[in-house]
Design an enzyme around this catalytic site. Structure first.
Site, PDB file in Angstrom:
ATOM      1  CG  MET A   1      -0.703   6.917  -2.386  1.00 22.51           C
ATOM      2  SD  MET A   1      -1.546   8.053  -3.511  1.00 22.51           S
ATOM      3  CE  MET A   1      -3.270   7.691  -3.215  1.00 22.51           C
ATOM      4  CG  HIS A   2      -2.344   2.796  -4.908  1.00 25.82           C
ATOM      5  ND1 HIS A   2      -3.565   3.404  -4.796  1.00 25.82           N
ATOM      6  CD2 HIS A   2      -1.565   3.633  -5.657  1.00 25.82           C
ATOM      7  CE1 HIS A   2      -3.526   4.560  -5.454  1.00 25.82           C
ATOM      8  NE2 HIS A   2      -2.333   4.734  -5.976  1.00 25.82           N
TER       9      HIS A   2
ATOM     10  CG  ASP B   1       3.294   8.719  -1.983  1.00 22.35           C
ATOM     11  OD1 ASP B   1       2.149   8.793  -2.477  1.00 22.35           O
ATOM     12  OD2 ASP B   1       4.199   8.033  -2.503  1.00 22.35           O
TER      13      ASP B   1
HETATM   14  O1  LIG Z   1       0.853   4.956  -7.192  1.00 20.91           O
HETATM   15  C1  LIG Z   1       1.107   6.103  -6.878  1.00 20.91           C
HETATM   16  C2  LIG Z   1       0.054   7.134  -6.823  1.00 20.91           C
HETATM   17  O2  LIG Z   1      -1.199   6.717  -7.304  1.00 20.91           O
HETATM   18  C3  LIG Z   1       2.523   6.462  -6.517  1.00 20.91           C
HETATM   19  O3  LIG Z   1       2.717   7.835  -6.478  1.00 20.91           O
HETATM   20  C4  LIG Z   1       2.911   5.830  -5.224  1.00 20.91           C
HETATM   21  O4  LIG Z   1       2.210   6.500  -4.192  1.00 20.91           O
HETATM   22  C5  LIG Z   1       4.423   5.792  -4.985  1.00 20.91           C
HETATM   23  O5  LIG Z   1       5.056   6.996  -4.978  1.00 20.91           O
HETATM   24  P1  LIG Z   1       6.646   7.309  -4.998  1.00 20.91           P
HETATM   25  O6  LIG Z   1       7.376   6.167  -4.381  1.00 20.91           O
HETATM   26  O7  LIG Z   1       7.027   7.604  -6.394  1.00 20.91           O
HETATM   27  O8  LIG Z   1       6.745   8.561  -4.152  1.00 20.91           O
END
Ligand SMILES: O=C(CO)[C@@H](O)[C@H](O)COP(=O)(O)O
Ligand SMILES: Nc1ncnc2c1ncn2[C@@H]1O[C@H](COP(=O)(O)OP(=O)(O)O)[C@@H](O)[C@H]1O
EC number: 2.7.1.17
Length: 498
Positions: free
Chosen positions: A81-82, A239
Site C-alpha cells: 500500500m501507499h 495487500d
Molecule cells: O503500510 C502498510 C499498510 O498500511 C503495509 O502493510 C504495506 O501494505 C506493506 O505490506 P507487506 O509488504 O508487509 O505485505
C-alpha cells in the site's frame, strides 16, 4: 478446467499464484527485487523492477504449470500500500517510488494536521502518518517541485504494474483509502483535501471497485508472459484488503493477523460511519461497500529477517527458529521491541527504535530468536487490544503471511492474543485474495463470500494454553512500559543515526 492468476506486488518480491476453478493453488512463483535506502529513513523501489519481474513471474508460472494460456480467464492484483509512483503524460515514472515504510515525511504530516485539523479524520478517516501517500506527494512538492510539475498522475505500486500490463490507468478504493486523499465513506477523491495543498484533482486516477474489469493484456505483454491478449485484468486491491479476502475476512466478527514485512491485525467492518479517531487505520475493503479497521506493526517479519541477516546469515528461517519451542515463554527474561524502523500502532513515532532488554550471560541465539518473535507478537497484541477495546470480540484469528509458516509462532500468537489461531491450507494470503477477485470478476461466483467457501480451507487451529496466557499477560505489561521508557533515550540517540 479454467484458471485465474493472483499477483501480489510485495515489498520483497512479486508472488504469483495460479488457481483452478476448484480453488486449488496449482502453481506459484516469486521473483524478488531490491529495496533502496539512499538516506536514513528513506525506502524506495524502481517501478520498472516491479513490472519486469511481474512479467517474468507470469512467464515462469505458465512454463512451470504447463496450463494452456486459453484456460487462464482472468488476472488480478494485490499490492503493497501507499507507495507513491509519479508518472508523466507518457506513463513514464518520474522518480523512484517512495514506499510505505519510508519515514522522511514527518514535517509534511505535521503540515497536513495543521492545515486540515479535524477535517482529516472526518473525510479521510485516518491520521497523517509518514507511510501514507499524501505526505509523500507534499514532500515531492516541497523538495522536487520540478518533478511534480511534470506529473500527469499519481499511482500506487500495483496500479503502475496494471498500467504496464494493460495500458490503462485506475486505482481501486481499498488502495485509494491509504492515500489520505479519498473521502473513505463517500468513495470519491476529496477536492477539499487536494485544494488545501494546491494539488490538482487531475493527478488522481479514475476510481474502480477491486473486482472491476479494467482491460485486457497488451499484445506484447501477453506474448512475453506466455498468456493470451484476451486475458481479462481486474483492478485488484491493497495487500491487506486482498490478504483479508484470501483469509475469508468477509463478515462481521472476522479478524486476521498477517505477518509479512510489516505486521497487521485487521477486523472486518460493515459500518461506514465508524471513526477510530486515528488510533487504528480505517480503510475501504476489497469487497464492495465494506470496510476494515487495522493496526500495523511497521517491522514485524522485517524484525526477524533483520535479526537473521545480522546474526545468523547462513541459516534459513527454519534453521534459525529450530529449538525455540524448548526456550520457556519469556525467553529467560529477554524482551525485544520491534521498533527497528519506527512504529505505527499504537505509537505513531518515526523516531522510536527497538531494544533488547534484560540480556543475560546465559542467553543464547535461541533466546534472542524467541524474544524477537515474542516482541513482534506483543506489538500485534496492542492492535488486538485496541480492537477489543472498541467493543469487538476477538475469539478467533486467521494467520497469514510468511510468519504463519512457523507452528511455534502460531501457538505463541494463540497464547499472547488469547484467541484461537487458524492456519490455512494455503497461506498465500494477498495473492490468493487477488486470485479470488479475478474469479469473482469473471463471474464464477455470485459473491466473494461464495468464492471464499470454495477457495479457502482451514488446515489447523492453535488454541491458547491458559498457563502460557497468564505468563504472557504478565510479560506484556512489562513490554508496554518499554516504549515510554525508551522514547526519550531514542530521541537523544537519533542524532547519531546519520
Ligand atoms: O503500510 C502498510 C499498510 O498500511 C503495509 O502493510 C504495506 O501494505 C506493506 O505490506 P507487506 O509488504 O508487509 O505485505
Ligand atoms: N519459515 C519461516 N518461519 C517463520 N517466519 C518466516 C519464515 N519464512 C519467512 N518468514 C517471515 O515472513 C516474512 C516475509 O513474509 P511475506 O508474507 O513473504 O512478506 P512480504 O509480502 O512483505 O514480502 C519474512 O520477513 C520473515 O520474517
Amino acid at each position: 478446467m479454467k484458471y485465474v492468476i493472483g499477483i501480489d506486488i510485495g515489498t520483497s518480491a512479486v508472488k504469483s499464484v495460479l488457481v483452478s476453478e476448484e480453488g486449488r493453488v496449482v502453481c506459484e512463483h516469486a521473483e524478488s527485487y531490491p529495496l533502496h535506502r539512499p538516506n536514513p529513513g528513506w525506502s524506495e523501489q524502481n517501478p520498472e523492477d516491479w513490472a519486469e519481474r511481474t512479467i517474468a513471474s507470469l512467464r515462469k508460472l505458465m512454463e512451470k504449470s504447463q496450463v494452456a494460456p486459453s484456460d487462464v480467464e482472468g488476472i488480478s492484483f494485490s499490492g503493497q500500500m501507499h507507495g507513491l509512483v509519479l508518472v508523466d503524460a507518457e506513463g513514464k515514472p518520474l522518480r523512484p517510488a517512495i514506499l510505505w515504510n519510508d519515514t522522511r515525511t514527518t514535517p509534511q504530516c505535521r503540515r497536513i494536521e495543521q492545515t486540515l485539523g479535524t477535517r482529516l479524520l472526518d473525510i479521510a478517516r485516518n491520521r497523517a502518518l509518514e507511510g501514507f501517500t499524501l505526505p509523500k506527494l507534499l514532500w515531492v512538492q516541497e523538495h522536487e517541485p520540478e518533478i511534480l510539475s511534470r506529473a500527469s498522475l499519481f499511482l500506487l505500486p500495483k496500479d503502475y504494474v496494471r498500467y504496464r500490463l494493460t495500458g490503462g490507468f485506475a486505482m481501486d478504493y481499498s488502495d485509494a483509502a491509504g492515500t489520505l486523499l479519498l473521502d473513505v465513506a463517500g468513495k470519491t477523491w476529496s477536492a477539499d483535501i487536494a485544494q488545501a495543498f494546491d494539488l490538482p484533482l487531475s493527478l488522481c486516477p479514475k476510481l474502480a471497485e477491486s473486482s472491476e474489469l479494467t482491460g485486457t493484456l497488451l499484445p506484447d505483454v501477453a506474448e512475453a508472459a506466455g498468456l493470451l491478449p484476451a486475458t481479462k485484468v481486474f483492478a485488484g486491491g491493497a495487500d491487506n484488503a486482498c490478504g483479508a479476502i484470501g483469509a475469508g475476512i468477509l463478515g462481521e466478527g472476522k479478524t486476521m493477523c498477517s505477518i509479512g514485512t510489516s505486521g497487521v491485525v485487521l477486523s472486518y467492518e460493515s459500518r461506514k460511519d465508524v471513526n477510530p479517531q486515528g488510533k487504528m487505520h480505517f480503510f475501504n475493503h476489497g469487497e464492495e461497500d465494506a470496510f476494515y479497521v487495522m493496526g500495523v506493526t511497521l517491522a514485524a517479519g522485517h524484525s526477524l529477517s533483520w535479526f537473521k541477516q545480522t546474526f545468523a546469515k547462513e541459516s534459513s528461517f527454519d534453521e534459525l527458529l529450530e529449538g525455540i519451542e524448548d526456550v520457556p515463554a519469556g525467553s529467560g527474561g529477554l524482551l525485544f521491541t520491534p521498533y527497528i524502523s519506527g512504529e505505527r500502532t499504537p505509537h505513531p513515532d518515526a523516531d522510536i527504535r527497538g531494544s533488547f532488554i534484560g540480556m543475560d550471560s546465559g542467553h543464547t541465539l535461541k533466546h534472542f530468536a524467541r524474544a524477537v518473535l515474542e516482541g513482534i507478537t506483543f506489538s500485534l497484541r496492542e492492535s488486538i487490544d485496541l480492537i477489543r477495546e472498541s467493543g469487538r470480540e476477538i475469539a478467533e484469528v486467521t494467520a497469514i503471511g510468511g510468519g504463519a509458516q512457523n507452528e511455534t509462532w502460531l501457538q505463541m500468537q494463540a497464547d499472547i492474543f488469547n484467541a484461537d489461531i487458524v492456519k490455512l491450507e494455503s497461506e498465500q494470503g494477498p495473492a490468493m485474495g487477488a486470485a479470488m477477485l479475478a474469479a469473482y470478476g469473471c463471474g464464477w461466483f455470485p459473491s466473494l463470500e461464495a468464492c471464499a467457501k470454495q477457495f479457502i480451507r482451514p488446515a489447523e487451529v492453535f488454541s491458547p494454553n491458559p498457563e502460557q496466557v497468564k505468563r504472557y499477560d504478565g510479560l506484556f505489561s512489562v513490554y508496554r512500559d518499554v516504549y515510554g521508557q525508551t522514547r526519550e533515550l531514542n530521541e537523544r540517540l537519533a542524532a547519531y543515526r546519520q
